[in-house]
Design a protein around this motif. Structure first.
Motif, short mmCIF file in Angstrom:
data_model
loop_
_atom_site.label_atom_id
_atom_site.label_comp_id
_atom_site.label_asym_id
_atom_site.label_seq_id
_atom_site.Cartn_x
_atom_site.Cartn_y
_atom_site.Cartn_z
N ILE A 171 10.79 1.14 1.74
CA ILE A 171 9.70 0.34 2.29
C ILE A 171 9.69 0.49 3.80
CG2 ILE A 171 8.66 -1.97 2.34
CD1 ILE A 171 9.12 -0.85 -0.47
N SER A 172 8.53 0.69 4.38
CA SER A 172 8.46 0.90 5.83
C SER A 172 8.73 -0.38 6.60
CB SER A 172 7.07 1.43 6.22
OG SER A 172 6.11 0.40 6.20
N GLN A 173 9.30 -0.23 7.79
CA GLN A 173 9.55 -1.39 8.65
C GLN A 173 8.24 -2.04 9.07
OE1 GLN A 173 12.71 -2.66 9.47
NE2 GLN A 173 11.46 -4.38 10.18
N GLY A 174 7.19 -1.23 9.23
CA GLY A 174 5.89 -1.78 9.60
C GLY A 174 5.39 -2.78 8.57
N PHE A 175 5.55 -2.45 7.29
CA PHE A 175 5.13 -3.38 6.24
C PHE A 175 5.99 -4.63 6.26
CE2 PHE A 175 5.59 -5.18 2.00
CZ PHE A 175 4.27 -5.47 1.72
N ALA A 203 0.84 -1.19 0.00
CA ALA A 203 0.00 0.00 0.00
C ALA A 203 0.88 1.25 0.00
CB ALA A 203 -0.93 -0.01 1.21
N TYR A 204 0.38 2.31 -0.62
CA TYR A 204 1.18 3.53 -0.77
C TYR A 204 1.59 4.11 0.58
CZ TYR A 204 2.79 7.90 -2.84
OH TYR A 204 3.58 8.96 -3.23
N GLU A 205 0.78 3.88 1.60
CA GLU A 205 1.11 4.40 2.93
C GLU A 205 2.38 3.77 3.49
OE1 GLU A 205 -1.57 2.07 6.06
OE2 GLU A 205 -2.65 2.55 4.21
N HIS A 206 2.79 2.62 2.94
CA HIS A 206 4.00 1.94 3.40
C HIS A 206 5.22 2.26 2.54
CE1 HIS A 206 2.10 -0.23 6.59
NE2 HIS A 206 1.22 -0.77 5.78
N LEU A 207 5.05 3.19 1.59
CA LEU A 207 6.17 3.64 0.77
C LEU A 207 6.61 5.02 1.23
CD1 LEU A 207 5.02 2.67 -2.85
CD2 LEU A 207 6.55 1.40 -1.35
N GLN A 208 7.91 5.22 1.30
CA GLN A 208 8.46 6.54 1.58
C GLN A 208 9.10 7.02 0.28
OE1 GLN A 208 11.33 6.60 4.77
NE2 GLN A 208 12.03 8.68 4.30
#
Length: 558
Positions: A42-46, A28-33
């Motif tokens: 890529i976010s650590q959360g993803f 999801a775009y929210e997990h891209l920086q």
């Protein structure tokens, strides 16, 4: 015959927005920086959220010893990723980031070539997302804190004659190999001998590429040995309280970078240790995350299989719990001819006998890969001047060695030119015959590990280590570091330590000049022969031809 340059091809790429590349991996775009429109972290959360997924198949691309003729290992890695997608498989690639030093020196970039490239090519080969700058800054912070600690009383009792932590810069600069620092009087501290390595040789780089998360990163940074006291007991990075601030500097650099190939397939480009002076693989976090996102992951190991692939198997896979399913060994007709004694200027002339004479170099790499229990094939990276007879000579040699060789034309045709290899790789992976095992056991003494690599992989007769080095290895074993793997620092051009000895030389010794303990990274660096951890620029560096044209576009980058 005129061909477009790599940079011209990359400039014409029809790139998709990075949001769409992420969607192909269900990110999801929210997990891209995002870093602009065409790259993102890529976010650590993803990454944490996908850990319960089943792993895909892992394919290693390696090669023969590099020659000035060019082998195309990264090009094959990119092409194979595209080829796997072309035949309907969900695949992605994992490669290393490029170091600025070689870009402006002689080696060039690390984004592939022709129609098998990762883009944005210019940014990838220059500042990219700033990871290397962050590594250089974190390393430099520790350097500054060491000298500051000594200046303000030296509570850790670090012997200034035994400071082992060197400085780094991401540039080829031979004049910095050995320096004297803190000159100029009392206000500038205590003068001492010092020196620089290139950033890709930094233990911080190795740690970033082997750490599983930020917590592991911080612990490993704290475990780094920066020098010794007068009683020869080690002083660690945590003794000068630098690991926390270093982790802050590396927070974003720790996250994998998502980009795309020319065919809009996803790629992780992350980390960049050299294979001739470090362990030569992209980051563990990028590879393990990719295995959760794709059914097939294609990665590479730097330089020839004697360096990169050995370290991939003995260091990265051992430390990260990875089990590769297949190996592709890249070879070219041109390189075979060069190993057979043909000068670079004559490579376009047919010479089947020279091809045959040069094939033993490939044969030795084939034998070596079999020692790790992973099925291998040979990918012949096709050049326009290769003749059918020359190509057939390589195919026949490989058949006698018990492996299949397939001609690949991904440089000219992209994924469509490597479909046969892609299908063969899938066949090997699905057969499930891989039985990976490292070359040596953890419990083997360090000196024996060094001898095992030198004799089993390089085919050396003897390993020359003086009493001082052997004593140092025994001291590290007594301190609890005996279970670490060894990371050989050696010329990439030959199985021996003489870069002029091409082919499959025999009757040589491997001289060990120095050993360095990378306690945070978790390996012992073994410096062999005349290898330098700070390269120099060639007589005519590539930098002389790199410039901006009248349209503001970069020229000369390759």
């Amino acid at each position: 015959m005129a061909f477009k340059s790599d940079i011209e091809i990359a400039r014409e790429a029809k790139k998709q927005p990075i949001k769409e590349i992420g969607e192909k991996l269900d990110i999801a775009y929210e997990h891209l920086q995002p870093y602009g429109h065409d790259k993102a972290k890529i976010s650590q959360g993803f990454i944490d959220s996908v850990q319960d997924r089943k792993d895909g198949k892992l394919i290693l691309v390696t090669a023969i010893n590099p020659t000035p003729a060019g082998e195309g290992k990264t090009t094959t890695t990119v092409g194979l990723g595209d080829g796997l997608n072309k035949i309907g498989k969900k695949a992605m690639i994992c490669i290393r980031e490029a170091s600025l030093g070689p870009n402006f020196g002689m080696k060039g970039g690390a984004a592939g070539g022709g129609m098998a490239q990762v883009v944005p090519m210019e940014e990838m080969n220059l500042h990219f997302t700033g990871d290397f700058h962050a590594i250089t800054s974190a390393h430099s912070l520790l350097s500054a804190m060491i000298d500051n600690h000594i200046y303000w009383g030296n509570e850790a009792q670090l012997d200034t004659r035994r400071v082992t932590w060197r400085r780094v810069v991401d540039m080829n600069d031979r004049s910095l190999r050995q320096i004297t620092s803190s000159l100029g009087g009392v206000a500038n501290g205590f003068a001492r001998e010092d020196g620089f390595d290139i950033t890709v040789a930094s233990e911080v780089m190795a740690i970033l590429c082997l750490a599983s998360d930020l917590k592991d990163l911080e612990k490993r940074l704290g475990d780094m040995i920066i020098g010794y006291r007068r009683d020869k007991s080690p002083v660690f990075c945590r003794d000068v309280k630098a690991e926390g601030a270093m982790t802050v500097l590396l927070k974003d650099a720790m996250q994998p970078n998502l980009v795309q190939t020319l065919e809009n397939n996803p790629a992780f480009v992350h980390g960049g240790p050299f294979a001739n002076i470090a362990h030569g693989c992209n980051s563990v976090i990028a590879t393990t995350t990719a295995l959760k996102l794709a059914d097939y992951v294609v990665t590479e190991a730097g330089f020839g299989a004697d360096l990169g692939a050995e370290k991939f198997m003995d260091i990265k896979c051992r430390k990260a719990g990875l089990k590769p399913d297949a190996v592709v060994i890249v070879a070219t007709v041109r390189a075979m001819k060069m190993n057979g004694g043909v000068a670079k200027a004559d490579l376009n002339n047919e010479n089947v006998e020279a091809v045959k004479a040069g094939c033993p170099n490939l044969g030795r790499h084939i034998e070596n890969m079999k020692k790790f229990g992973v099925p291998a094939i040979v990918g012949i990276n096709h050049f326009y001047a290769d003749t059918d007879a020359e190509v057939q000579a390589v195919i026949d040699y490989c058949a006698e060695a018990g492996v299949e060789a397939i001609v690949n034309k991904h440089w000219a045709e992209g994924g469509a030119g490597i479909e046969a290899t892609a299908r063969k790789v899938v066949e090997i992976c699905e057969a499930g015959e891989a039985n990976y095992a490292p070359l040596y056991a953890d419990e083997m003494p360090l000196a024996e590990k060094i001898e095992t690599v030198c004799k089993e992989i390089y085919r050396a007769d003897n390993v020359v280590m003086d009493a001082k080095i052997r004593t140092q290895l025994k001291e590290w074993e007594a301190q609890g570091y005996g279970n670490l793997p060894v990371c050989m620092a050696k010329t990439q051009y030959s199985f021996s330590t003489d870069p002029g000895q091409r082919g499959a030389p025999t009757g040589f010794d491997i001289p060990v000049r120095e050993v360095r303990l990378s306690a945070g990274a978790g390996f012992v660096v073994v410096v062999c022969g005349e290898i330098m951890t700070m390269p120099g620029l060639p007589r005519v560096p590539a930098a002389e031809s790199i410039h901006l044209n009248d349209e503001g576009l970069i020229e000369g980058l390759f």
